[in-house]
Design a protein around this motif. Structure first.
Motif, PDB file in Angstrom:
ATOM      1  N   ALA A 113     -19.668   5.371 -38.498  1.00  0.00           N
ATOM      2  CA  ALA A 113     -19.555   5.695 -39.925  1.00  0.00           C
ATOM      3  C   ALA A 113     -18.903   4.549 -40.687  1.00  0.00           C
ATOM      4  O   ALA A 113     -19.313   4.232 -41.815  1.00  0.00           O
ATOM      5  N   GLU A 114     -17.901   3.901 -40.095  1.00  0.00           N
ATOM      6  CA  GLU A 114     -17.252   2.776 -40.757  1.00  0.00           C
ATOM      7  C   GLU A 114     -18.222   1.603 -40.936  1.00  0.00           C
ATOM      8  O   GLU A 114     -18.154   0.872 -41.931  1.00  0.00           O
ATOM      9  N   ALA A 115     -19.133   1.436 -39.974  1.00  0.00           N
ATOM     10  CA  ALA A 115     -20.131   0.373 -40.105  1.00  0.00           C
ATOM     11  C   ALA A 115     -21.088   0.639 -41.263  1.00  0.00           C
ATOM     12  O   ALA A 115     -21.643  -0.304 -41.843  1.00  0.00           O
ATOM     13  N   ALA A 116     -21.287   1.909 -41.590  1.00  0.00           N
ATOM     14  CA  ALA A 116     -22.187   2.277 -42.686  1.00  0.00           C
ATOM     15  C   ALA A 116     -21.451   2.469 -44.002  1.00  0.00           C
ATOM     16  O   ALA A 116     -22.086   2.749 -45.032  1.00  0.00           O
ATOM     17  N   ALA A 117     -20.121   2.346 -44.011  1.00  0.00           N
ATOM     18  CA  ALA A 117     -19.320   2.652 -45.197  1.00  0.00           C
ATOM     19  C   ALA A 117     -19.452   1.567 -46.262  1.00  0.00           C
ATOM     20  O   ALA A 117     -19.781   0.408 -45.969  1.00  0.00           O
ATOM     21  N   ASP A 118     -19.145   1.959 -47.505  1.00  0.00           N
ATOM     22  CA  ASP A 118     -19.146   0.991 -48.599  1.00  0.00           C
ATOM     23  C   ASP A 118     -17.826   0.214 -48.603  1.00  0.00           C
ATOM     24  O   ASP A 118     -16.983   0.377 -47.706  1.00  0.00           O
ATOM     25  N   ALA A 119     -17.643  -0.583 -49.619  1.00  0.00           N
ATOM     26  CA  ALA A 119     -16.456  -1.443 -49.668  1.00  0.00           C
ATOM     27  C   ALA A 119     -15.158  -0.660 -49.752  1.00  0.00           C
ATOM     28  O   ALA A 119     -14.095  -1.159 -49.371  1.00  0.00           O
ATOM     29  N   ASP A 120     -15.221   0.575 -50.244  1.00  0.00           N
ATOM     30  CA  ASP A 120     -14.029   1.418 -50.352  1.00  0.00           C
ATOM     31  C   ASP A 120     -13.790   2.284 -49.121  1.00  0.00           C
ATOM     32  O   ASP A 120     -12.882   3.118 -49.106  1.00  0.00           O
ATOM     33  N   ARG A 173     -14.659   9.865 -46.775  1.00  0.00           N
ATOM     34  CA  ARG A 173     -14.027   8.779 -46.017  1.00  0.00           C
ATOM     35  C   ARG A 173     -14.651   8.706 -44.628  1.00  0.00           C
ATOM     36  O   ARG A 173     -14.828   9.726 -43.965  1.00  0.00           O
ATOM     37  N   ALA A 174     -14.943   7.499 -44.176  1.00  0.00           N
ATOM     38  CA  ALA A 174     -15.525   7.335 -42.843  1.00  0.00           C
ATOM     39  C   ALA A 174     -14.632   7.940 -41.770  1.00  0.00           C
ATOM     40  O   ALA A 174     -15.121   8.515 -40.791  1.00  0.00           O
TER      41      ALA A 174
END
Length: 451
Positions: free
Chosen positions: A54-61, A72-73
């Motif tokens: 999920a963090e790999a797919a997350a946006d800049a925030d 939140r991831a």
């Protein structure tokens, strides 16, 4: 409980005691089959791995956007566990009522077990930024596990007379933790030595996830061969989803003491299951521990849980199941409070925490299951255990939701973990108020000498 309940319809002229022991041994093996999912997938690998995906797919925030919803991831895994319970709430009461009405639990158990095993095996394809695939497979596997465990648990009052329940339930949990330990050792070898096997870290994790599904499917064959369907007692028609759950709760309201125990169990077990499902995330994200350290810690939990389940079973024979469970809740509260103060980058202290969890984990769960089995009216086993299972084996929804929300609001996993103390304190108070002897009598069951 009557003789017909304990006797297999398929036993014919066989010795009833020998046939009952054979069924009990087969029953233990479903815990052996499915506990690897709970250990390797839910407790160790999937939480940190799905969070990293999920963090790999997350946006800049640091947010992902499933269905356009900002999440939140770091909270995605906890929310996915909660969503799986919503699915289970819709399915379990319907399946439980159908099982009691038809008397045919085995086909339903097989369908649920192999749906969960297939979804778990498919986690091999969870790589890159496929966090939505991971969430979907988690929801399917968890919901299927919930349905299967409900049917599995409902066999307990049918295969064990009252005086054997605590021991049989404890042995089942011990089988499960033994299997979890065995497979986790293999996982540890594969994960720590992935380079020597020519595998990336991601590939090693995905193999560990998928192997749990294969194990689940293979060993589920043993209980499916040994357990027998019984004659149906309940004749009411099953209702859709929430309507069936509401009908089950209305039936329980005629037995308020059974409902009172279930409420206490739902509260404290929410805490237990959230600790199980979120401990690896806490260890990796807040304490900065590596995956190998987490695997060793969970392995320690599994090994000690075998001894803990059997030891608490013996304590229950001396002091009664209720008192033993209450003592375990005190131990959970102290252990969780200590976990808040664990220093980062200190594996030894995390192992001490894991040892404390292991010694009370299996026994508190096994004795809760056996105690509840005394409070279920004959012929309503699967239906009542569907309500019981809503909070069992990592399917709790309020605990993961509170954990996820606390982290989302504070950004601190320490605050998230300490928030779970409330479940054990409230659960202790609620359970202490239940007069279990009167509750067993009100359910129409014989009262054991010590309970």
């Amino acid at each position: 409980m009557g003789t017909d309940t304990l006797r297999s319809d398929a036993a014919g002229g066989a010795d009833p005691a020998a046939e009952r022991r054979r069924e009990q041994r087969g029953w233990y093996f479903y815990d052996w089959a499915c506990s690897v999912y709970s250990t390797s997938v839910l407790t160790v690998f999937l939480g940190p791995y799905l969070t990293s995906v999920a963090e790999a797919a997350a946006d800049a925030d640091g947010y992902v956007h499933p269905l356009g919803i900002p999440v939140r991831a770091g909270s995605f895994f906890a929310y996915s566990v909660s969503l799986s319970v919503i699915v289970a709430v819709l399915v379990m009461p319907l399946v439980g009522a159908a099982a009691d009405r038809s008397g045919r639990k085995k086909p339903l158990l097989a369908a649920a077990a192999y749906t969960g095993a297939a979804a778990t095996t498919a986690m091999f394809f969870l790589d890159g930024d496929r966090y939505l695939l991971g969430g979907l497979l988690l929801v399917v596997a968890n919901a299927a596990q919930s349905v299967a465990m409900m049917l599995y648990n409902s066999y307990l009052p049918q295969i064990a007379p009252p005086e054997e329940r605590d021991a049989v339930s404890s042995r089942g949990w011990a089988f499960g933790y033994a299997a979890g330990s065995l497979v986790l050792i293999v996982n540890l070898v594969l994960y720590t030595g992935h380079d020597s096997f020519g595998l990336s870290e991601s590939a090693a994790v995905r193999i560990c996830l998928a192997s749990a599904g294969l194990w689940w499917g293979a060993f589920a064959l043993i209980p499916l061969r040994r357990l027998h369907d019984r004659r149906a007692v309940a004749r009411e028609a099953a209702l859709p989803g929430f309507r069936q759950l509401a009908a089950t709760v209305r039936d329980m309201r005629r037995r308020p003491l059974t409902l009172a125990f279930l409420l206490a169990y739902l509260v404290y077990n929410d805490g237990i299951q959230t600790v199980i499902s979120q401990a690896s995330v806490y260890g990796s994200e807040e304490l900065g521990l590596g995956q190998s350290t987490l695997i060793v810690a969970v392995l320690l939990v599994q090994v000690l849980a075998v001894a803990g389940a059997l030891a608490l079973g013996r304590l229950a024979r001396r002091y009664g199941a209720k008192r033993t469970i209450l003592g375990s809740l005190v131990a959970w509260t102290v252990t969780l409070g200590a976990g808040y103060f664990l220093p980062a980058k200190a594996p030894a202290w995390f192992f001490v925490l894991a040892a404390g969890i292991g010694l009370v984990l299996g026994g508190s769960q096994a004795l809760s299951r056996s105690l509840f089995s005394h409070l279920v009216p004959p012929g309503k086993e699967a239906e009542y255990f569907s309500a019981y299972e809503l909070s069992d084996r990592g399917m709790s929804w309020l605990g993961p939701l509170l954990f996820g929300l606390t982290y989302q609001l504070t950004g601190s996993y320490r605050d998230a973990i300490i928030s779970l103390v409330a479940f054990f304190v409230i659960g202790f108070v609620l359970l202490a108020r239940v007069p279990v002897r009167r509750a067993i009598g009100d359910a129409g069951n014989p009262v054991p000498e010590r309970i």
